[in-house]
Enzyme design. Structure first.
Site, PDB file in Angstrom:
ATOM      1  N   ASP A 150      30.422 -44.577  20.191  1.00  0.00           N
ATOM      2  CA  ASP A 150      29.728 -46.081  20.464  1.00  0.00           C
ATOM      3  C   ASP A 150      28.621 -45.823  21.520  1.00  0.00           C
ATOM      4  O   ASP A 150      27.985 -46.816  21.685  1.00  0.00           O
ATOM      5  CB  ASP A 150      30.830 -46.905  21.147  1.00  0.00           C
ATOM      6  CG  ASP A 150      32.121 -46.950  20.076  1.00  0.00           C
ATOM      7  OD1 ASP A 150      31.897 -46.811  18.844  1.00  0.00           O
ATOM      8  OD2 ASP A 150      33.189 -47.302  20.915  1.00  0.00           O
ATOM      9  N   GLY A 193      30.897 -49.345  16.494  1.00  0.00           N
ATOM     10  CA  GLY A 193      30.410 -49.277  18.060  1.00  0.00           C
ATOM     11  C   GLY A 193      31.023 -50.326  18.860  1.00  0.00           C
ATOM     12  O   GLY A 193      30.542 -50.443  19.899  1.00  0.00           O
ATOM     13  N   ARG A 296      32.769 -41.044  12.392  1.00  0.00           N
ATOM     14  CA  ARG A 296      33.511 -40.247  13.265  1.00  0.00           C
ATOM     15  C   ARG A 296      33.689 -38.834  12.664  1.00  0.00           C
ATOM     16  O   ARG A 296      34.149 -37.775  13.534  1.00  0.00           O
ATOM     17  CB  ARG A 296      34.626 -40.665  13.544  1.00  0.00           C
ATOM     18  CG  ARG A 296      34.523 -42.261  14.169  1.00  0.00           C
ATOM     19  CD  ARG A 296      35.795 -42.297  15.357  1.00  0.00           C
ATOM     20  NE  ARG A 296      36.922 -42.066  15.097  1.00  0.00           N
ATOM     21  CZ  ARG A 296      37.877 -43.095  15.064  1.00  0.00           C
ATOM     22  NH1 ARG A 296      37.550 -44.201  15.524  1.00  0.00           N
ATOM     23  NH2 ARG A 296      39.293 -42.637  15.021  1.00  0.00           N
TER      24      ARG A 296
HETATM   25  O1  F6P Z   1      35.568 -46.103  19.913  1.00  0.00           O
HETATM   26  C1  F6P Z   1      35.306 -45.401  18.797  1.00  0.00           C
HETATM   27  C2  F6P Z   1      35.637 -46.266  17.533  1.00  0.00           C
HETATM   28  O2  F6P Z   1      35.366 -45.512  16.402  1.00  0.00           O
HETATM   29  C3  F6P Z   1      34.699 -47.749  17.381  1.00  0.00           C
HETATM   30  O3  F6P Z   1      33.926 -47.565  16.854  1.00  0.00           O
HETATM   31  C4  F6P Z   1      35.837 -48.543  16.480  1.00  0.00           C
HETATM   32  O4  F6P Z   1      35.929 -49.763  16.790  1.00  0.00           O
HETATM   33  C5  F6P Z   1      37.165 -47.996  16.763  1.00  0.00           C
HETATM   34  O5  F6P Z   1      37.084 -46.744  17.366  1.00  0.00           O
HETATM   35  C6  F6P Z   1      38.077 -47.817  15.666  1.00  0.00           C
HETATM   36  O6  F6P Z   1      39.440 -47.384  16.169  1.00  0.00           O
HETATM   37  P1  F6P Z   1      40.476 -46.822  15.073  1.00  0.00           P
HETATM   38  O7  F6P Z   1      40.296 -45.514  14.678  1.00  0.00           O
HETATM   39  O8  F6P Z   1      41.904 -47.212  15.908  1.00  0.00           O
HETATM   40  O9  F6P Z   1      40.363 -47.818  13.951  1.00  0.00           O
END
Ligand code: F6P
Length: 369
Positions: A150, A193, A296
């Site tokens: 982010d 983000g 990611r």
């Molecule tokens: O902080 C990284 C992130 O990928 C954010 O962009 C997103 O809102 C969140 O984590 C998603 O988290 P999870 O993997 O718990 O759904």
């Protein structure tokens, strides 16, 4: 306070994973072992120490150099990570059956002592680094490494993982141009983000979006629709709109999927909302693509690999110099140490006068304002 010399350190990765975590691990372990220190990895954030029974093979695993060989280019983290294991807000079920948050940091400090860990390298985003700050205040020697796709951490020019996420989002937007044009459609691309628009802005400008909607600039959907109509008028009968998951309309709210005790709220749905409204207003066929966790995964870009290796090695130099309660931060051409409290004090939003926003406006990109 005069510290005794370091013999053993622990390393952990917390929060959402990001490309470059393994590169940081390798640089940290190799630099530490080369100083004669022994390294241990904590499994899944702090869970390996707080819930050791869940790990029959050990919640704290030895990390000799051989364990980090050949991992620089790999996505994910060999230690595992979690955003369910915040020791400051550990979820427990009360007698009334409701879920509550409890602070387990004292227990954690004891676990470090019991395992004879002299220092911790905590690799994480704002949540993980706030935890690291509390541990430092309670006497543990800690150095933080700023991770998050982010890029919303203050006091560092960039966090590792961000460049890989932006590069991937940009190539996805590139691919959407041809299908949008072939079908004369509006394509909405939702990117992660959280409450900052960095990924949307940088990928949207690089991928030639027509409109970019970010949390920092609440949008008026009519302005976005007008921009799309203009595209058709000039004969470019397709449009690309990049929407940050945290984007909100003027007077509207961030679109939240769920909120659980002990976890950050989950965002989602912003892109679908924009797609629905754009189709209603313009009558043009509109599709929404959510890039989500794809941002990611995968191998870190060269930039992220290098910055991750630099951060990992700098974290060990910081410990060797007697630093604690600091985060390594990119401040080209160098890496500096910033007090954790300063880095976690406030979220780094996109400044409205930054030159990437000005560039976007000069290029005719609409922010819906
Ligand atoms: O902080 C990284 C992130 O990928 C954010 O962009 C997103 O809102 C969140 O984590 C998603 O988290 P999870 O993997 O718990 O759904």
């Amino acid at each position: 306070m005069k510290h005794h010399s370091i013999k053993q350190i622990a390393i952990n990765t917390g929060g959402g994973d990001a490309p470059g975590l393994n590169a940081v691990l390798r640089a940290t372990v190799v630099s530490a072992v080369n100083r004669g220190w022994q390294c241990y990895g904590i499994r899944d954030g702090y869970n390996g120490l707080l819930e050791p029974k869940q790990y029959p093979e050990g919640g704290l695993i030895p990390l000799p150099k051989s364990k980090v060989r050949g991992i620089t280019h790999l996505g994910g983290t060999i230690l595992g990570t979690t955003n369910k294991g915040n020791p400051l807000k550990w979820p427990v079920k009360g007698r009334d059956g409701k879920m509550y948050e409890v602070d387990r940091t004292d227990e954690l400090i004891k676990a470090f002592k019991k395992n004879k860990i002299d220092a911790l390298v905590a690799i994480g985003g704002d949540g993980s680094l706030s935890i690291a700050n509390v541990l430092a205040q309670k006497g543990l020697r800690v150095v933080g490494v700023p991770k998050t796709i982010d890029n919303d951490l203050d006091k560092t020019v960039i966090t590792f993982g961000f460049d890989s996420a932006v590069s991937f989002a940009t190539s996805c937007i590139d691919r959407l141009h041809s299908t949008a044009e072939a079908h004369q459609r509006v394509m909405i691309v939702e990117v992660m983000g959280r409450y900052a628009g960095w990924i949307a802005l940088n990928s949207g400008v690089s991928g030639t979006a027509d409109a970019i909607l970010i949390p920092e600039i609440p949008y008026d959907i009519q302005k976005v629709a007008k921009k799309i109509e203009e595209r058709w008028k000039i004969g470019a009968k397709f449009a690309i709109v990049v929407v940050a998951e945290g984007a909100k309309s003027k007077g509207g709210d961030v679109s939240v999927i769920s909120k659980e005790v002990g976890r950050a709220e989950r965002l989602g749905g912003a892109g679908e909302q924009v797609a629905k409204e754009i189709q209603e207003i313009t009558g043009k066929e509109t599709r929404c693509v959510v890039l989500g966790h794809l941002l990611r995964g995968g191998t870190p870009t060269t930039f992220d690999r290098l910055v991750s290796l630099r951060f990992g090695a700098a974290a060990i130099r910081a410990l060797a110099e007697g630093q604690s309660g600091v985060m390594v931060a990119l401040d080209p051409p160098t890496v500096r140490y910033i007090p954790l409290i300063e880095a976690t004090n406030r979220m780094k939003s996109v400044p409205l006068d930054c030159d990437t926003i000005l560039t976007a406006r000069d290029l005719g990109i609409c922010f819906g304002d």
